[in-house]
Scaffold this active site. Structure first.
Site, PDB file in Angstrom:
ATOM      1  CD  GLU A   1       8.058  -8.454  -0.480  1.00 45.22           C
ATOM      2  OE1 GLU A   1       7.002  -7.789  -0.339  1.00 45.22           O
ATOM      3  OE2 GLU A   1       8.182  -9.638  -0.059  1.00 45.22           O
TER       4      GLU A   1
ATOM      5  CG  ASN B   1      21.829 -34.156  -6.658  1.00 45.39           C
ATOM      6  OD1 ASN B   1      20.988 -33.449  -6.102  1.00 45.39           O
ATOM      7  ND2 ASN B   1      23.031 -33.712  -6.956  1.00 45.39           N
TER       8      ASN B   1
ATOM      9  N   GLY C   1      18.673 -34.200  -2.590  1.00 46.37           N
ATOM     10  CA  GLY C   1      19.144 -33.494  -1.407  1.00 46.37           C
ATOM     11  C   GLY C   1      20.267 -32.517  -1.654  1.00 46.37           C
TER      12      GLY C   1
ATOM     13  CG  HIS D   1      -0.037  -0.865   8.001  1.00 49.83           C
ATOM     14  ND1 HIS D   1      -0.767   0.297   7.912  1.00 49.83           N
ATOM     15  CD2 HIS D   1       0.296  -1.203   6.729  1.00 49.83           C
ATOM     16  CE1 HIS D   1      -0.882   0.650   6.645  1.00 49.83           C
ATOM     17  NE2 HIS D   1      -0.247  -0.228   5.899  1.00 49.83           N
ATOM     18  CG  HIS D   2       3.784  -2.810   6.521  1.00 51.16           C
ATOM     19  ND1 HIS D   2       3.251  -4.014   6.907  1.00 51.16           N
ATOM     20  CD2 HIS D   2       3.278  -2.568   5.265  1.00 51.16           C
ATOM     21  CE1 HIS D   2       2.463  -4.472   5.958  1.00 51.16           C
ATOM     22  NE2 HIS D   2       2.456  -3.624   4.950  1.00 51.16           N
TER      23      HIS D   2
ATOM     24  CG  ASP E   1      -0.348  -0.043   2.532  1.00 51.75           C
ATOM     25  OD1 ASP E   1       0.801  -0.522   2.633  1.00 51.75           O
ATOM     26  OD2 ASP E   1      -0.981   0.389   3.511  1.00 51.75           O
TER      27      ASP E   1
ATOM     28  N   GLY F   1      26.830 -16.995  -2.509  1.00 51.62           N
ATOM     29  CA  GLY F   1      26.430 -18.403  -2.479  1.00 51.62           C
ATOM     30  C   GLY F   1      25.082 -18.671  -1.846  1.00 51.62           C
TER      31      GLY F   1
ATOM     32  CG  ASP G   1      17.320 -32.126  -5.546  1.00 50.37           C
ATOM     33  OD1 ASP G   1      18.358 -31.534  -5.163  1.00 50.37           O
ATOM     34  OD2 ASP G   1      17.167 -33.353  -5.403  1.00 50.37           O
TER      35      ASP G   1
ATOM     36  CD  GLU H   1      25.431 -27.096   2.405  1.00 49.63           C
ATOM     37  OE1 GLU H   1      26.533 -27.172   2.983  1.00 49.63           O
ATOM     38  OE2 GLU H   1      24.962 -26.017   2.006  1.00 49.63           O
TER      39      GLU H   1
END
Length: 548
Positions: A49, A456, A458, A112-113, A26, A402, A429, A462
Site C-alpha cells: 500500500e 555509491n 550507502g 479482523h483488521h 477482503d 523527502g 541504491d 546522510e
C-alpha cells in the site's frame, strides 16, 4: 443496477483518472469487481500500500488527480506516509478504503483488521492531519458526500479520504446529473484589485523578477505561466520545490534560486530586484539554502493557494487558479532589460570514471525535449534540480516531504499517466532498496522508463549531513544489474547495464533514448564519498541547522 460504487468511479473518471492503484483486501474485493468491469478504468495492483500511495502521487503530478484503494486498518495505515507526502506537496489524491459492512460497524463487532474495541473511526481520525476532507459513506449520504470531498480536492489540491463500507458500495444510487464543481471561495479582496496591483508594479519596476513554485504544478498552470512569460519576457526563476513550473527553455528563465546556494549572478539578480512577483511558492529549508534567502517582502506580491501578501499585507479568500490564469489578460507589460549569463557547459565525454559533477553535466547536455526527469531526494535531487531542462520537459522530486524510495513508484505512476513523455529516473541504491518491489509491476505492465541506479554504497545524503563513516549510513550491497532478471524480466523487455565511465554513460543514454519500447535499468558506479557540490554545501547547512 447503478450503485454508489459506480457513482464514485464515474466521478473519479470525470477528474481524468483512468487507472486506480492499490492492494486487494477482503473489504474492497466487491468494489474491485466494479473497477475491473469498466472499459474506461484500469486496476493497477501494487506490491504494498505504501508503494500504491507513492504511485498515485506521481500519477497526480502528471494527470492532476489520482486515486488508490486499500483495505481497512492494516492497508490504509501502510499508505499514510505516502499520503502525507501528497498533502505536504499539494497533490490531489483520493484514498478509498474498503471497510466492514455498516451493520458490523454499527454493532461494534470485533472483526479482523480492527483494534477489537468496537470503534471503527480510529483510522479515519488518524488521517485528519494529512487529508483535506474525510467521509464515512452511508447508503443515504453517499452521493452528496462523494461530491463534497471531491470538491475540496479540486479547490485545495490536497488528498481526501473516502471510507467505503462493503454494503454501501453495492447500494443503489442515481447517476450524477451535473458536473462536479470546485468549492468556490468567497472573496473579500477583489481579484481584479490584486491584478491591478500586479500590473502597476510590473509596469513601474525596472528590475522585476517572477518566482514560481510547486503550487503552479499542483493546479496544472505551467502552460499558463509559460505563456505569460513568453508574452511579457519577464525574468523568471523557480525554486527546486517547483522546478518545471515554467518551460526552462525560455530565454528569460534564469535558473534555480536556492538562497546562498544559488549561482552568484542569479542570487544577485533576484535579491536586488525592485519588484518580486511570487506565485505558488513555499519557502522551505531545502529550497532556500536552509533559509539563507534574502527576498524583500516589502517589494513583493505573493500568491498561494490559501493566502497571499501584497507588500507584506496579508490577503485571503481570493481564487488562486483564476488569478494566475488572468495574468494573461494583463497588458502593456514587456521587459526590455538585461538577463544574466546562464552557466551551461558543453559536455565532452572521456574514458574517465564517472563523477557526480560530470554526471549532471552529461544529463543536462543529453536529455531531450518532452522528457520527465524524476530525481530521488539525495544526491540525485541536488544534482538534477540544478540543470536546465529542455523544452516541454517536466521534473518530479519531493524536496519538502523527502521520503526516500518515493521516486521509483512515483516515476512508474507518472509514466502510466503520460505515456508520451519518456521518464528518466535517478535513484540512489539506499532509496531503491525501500521500494524495489514495484519492479515486478513495471515488467508486468510493460512500463518503459530509463532507470539510473546510483550505486555509491550507502546513504550519501546522510553522510554529508552527519556521520560520513558511521555504520548506520551503510547498506547491504546488492547486485543491482541482476534485479530485473530476478523479477522475471527477459532482454526483450528490460535492458540491464553497468556504467563506470563518462563514455559508457553517454553511449547508454543515447541507446536508451532511441529504444522507447524497452525499460532500461542502468547501474551507475560512483565513488562512496562523491556528491554534487550543492549537496555538500547543503549538508553543512543542515548540520548547522540541526544544532540550533
Amino acid at each position: 443496477m447503478y450503485t454508489v460504487g459506480d457513482y464514485l468511479l464515474d466521478r473519479l473518471h470525470e477528474l481524468g483518472i483512468e487507472e486506480i492503484f492499490g492492494v486487494p483486501g477482503d473489504y474492497n474485493l466487491q468494489f474491485l469487481d466494479q473497477i475491473i468491469s469498466r472499459k474506461d478504468m484500469k486496476w493497477v495492483g501494487n506490491a504494498n500500500e505504501l508503494n500504491a500511495s507513492y504511485m498515485a502521487d506521481g500519477y497526480a503530478r502528471t494527470k492532476k488527480a489520482a486515486a488508490f484503494l486499500t483495505t481497512f486498518g492494516v492497508g490504509e495505515l501502510s499508505a499514510v506516509n505516502g499520503l502525507a507526502g501528497s498533502y505536504a506537496e499539494n497533490l490531489p489524491v483520493v484514498e478509498i478504503v474498503g471497510s466492514p459492512t455498516s451493520k458490523v460497524q454499527n454493532e461494534g463487532k470485533f472483526v479482523h483488521h480492527t483494534l477489537a474495541d468496537g470503534d471503527f473511526k480510529h483510522f479515519m481520525k488518524m488521517h485528519e492531519p494529512v487529508t483535506a476532507a474525510r467521509t464515512l459513506l452511508t447508503a443515504e449520504n453517499a452521493t452528496v458526500e462523494i461530491d463534497r470531498v471531491l470538491s475540496v480536492l479540486l479547490k485545495e489540491r490536497k488528498p481526501v479520504y473516502i471510507n467505503l463500507p462493503v454494503d454501501v458500495a453495492a447500494a443503489k444510487a442515481e447517476k450524477p446529473s451535473l458536473p462536479l464543481k470546485k468549492e468556490n471561495s468567497t472573496s473579500n479582496t477583489s481579484d481584479q484589485e490584486i491584478l491591478n496591483k500586479i500590473q502597476e508594479s510590473l509596469k513601474n519596476a525596472k528590475k522585476p523578477i517572477v518566482i514560481t513554485g510547486h503550487e503552479i504544478i499542483s493546479f496544472g498552470l505551467e502552460k499558463t505561466v509559460t505563456q505569460f512569460i513568453s508574452k511579457t519576457k519577464l525574468p523568471i526563476t523557480t525554486l527546486n520545490f517547483g522546478k518545471s513550473s515554467v518551460d526552462e527553455a525560455l530565454p528569460s528563465f534564469l535558473g534555480i534560486y536556492n538562497g546562498k546556494l544559488s549561482e552568484p549572478n542569479l542570487k544577485e539578480f533576484v535579491e536586488s530586484s525592485d519588484f518580486i512577483l511570487m506565485l505558488g511558492v513555499k519557502l522551505t529549508d531545502s529550497s532556500t539554502g536552509a533559509f539563507t534567502h534574502h527576498l524583500n517582502e516589502n517589494k513583493m506580491i505573493s500568491l498561494n493557494i490559501d493566502e497571499g501578501k501584497i507588500f507584506n499585507e496579508s490577503i485571503q479568500n481570493f481564487d488562486f487558479e483564476s488569478l494566475i490564469s488572468s495574468l494573461l489578460d494583463l497588458s502593456e507589460i514587456e521587459y526590455k532589460g538585461k538577463y544574466i549569463d546562464k552557466k551551461q557547459e558543453n559536455f565532452v565525454p572521456s574514458n574517465a570514471l564517472l563523477s557526480q559533477d560530470r554526471l549532471w553535466q552529461a544529463v543536462e547536455n543529453f536529455t531531450q525535449s518532452n522528457e520527465t526527469i524524476v530525481a530521488e531526494q539525495g544526491t540525485s535531487f541536488f544534482g538534477a534540480s540544478s540543470i536546465f531542462l529542455k523544452s516541454k520537459s517536466h521534473f518530479i522530486g519531493q524536496p519538502l516531504w523527502g521520503s526516500i524510495g518515493y521516486t521509483f513508484p512515483a516515476a512508474l505512476g507518472s509514466q502510466i499517466a503520460d505515456k508520451e513523455s519518456r521518464h528518466l529516473l535517478f535513484i540512489g541504491d539506499g532509496s531503491l532498496q525501500l521500494t524495489v518491489q514495484e519492479l515486478g509491476l513495471a515488467i508486468r505492465e510493460k512500463i518503459n522508463p530509463i532507470c539510473f541506479i546510483i550505486n555509491n554504497d550507502g546513504y550519501t545524503v546522510e553522510r554529508e549531513i552527519h556521520g560520513p563513516n558511521q555504520s548506520y549510513n551503510d547498506i547491504p550491497m546488492w547486485n543491482y544489474s541482476k534485479l530485473p532478471e530476478s523479477f522475471g524480466a527477459t532482454e526483450d523487455r528490460v535492458v540491464s547495464k553497468i556504467v563506470r565511465t563518462e563514455n559508457e554513460f553517454v553511449s547508454v543514454m543515447k541507446e536508451a533514448q532511441a529504444d522507447p519500447n524497452r525499460m532500461y535499468w542502468i547501474e551507475l558506479i560512483l565513488a562512496k564519498e562523491d556528491a554534487p557540490k550543492v549537496l555538500k554545501k547543503m549538508g553543512k547547512l543542515f548540520a548547522e541547522q540541526n544544532k540550533s
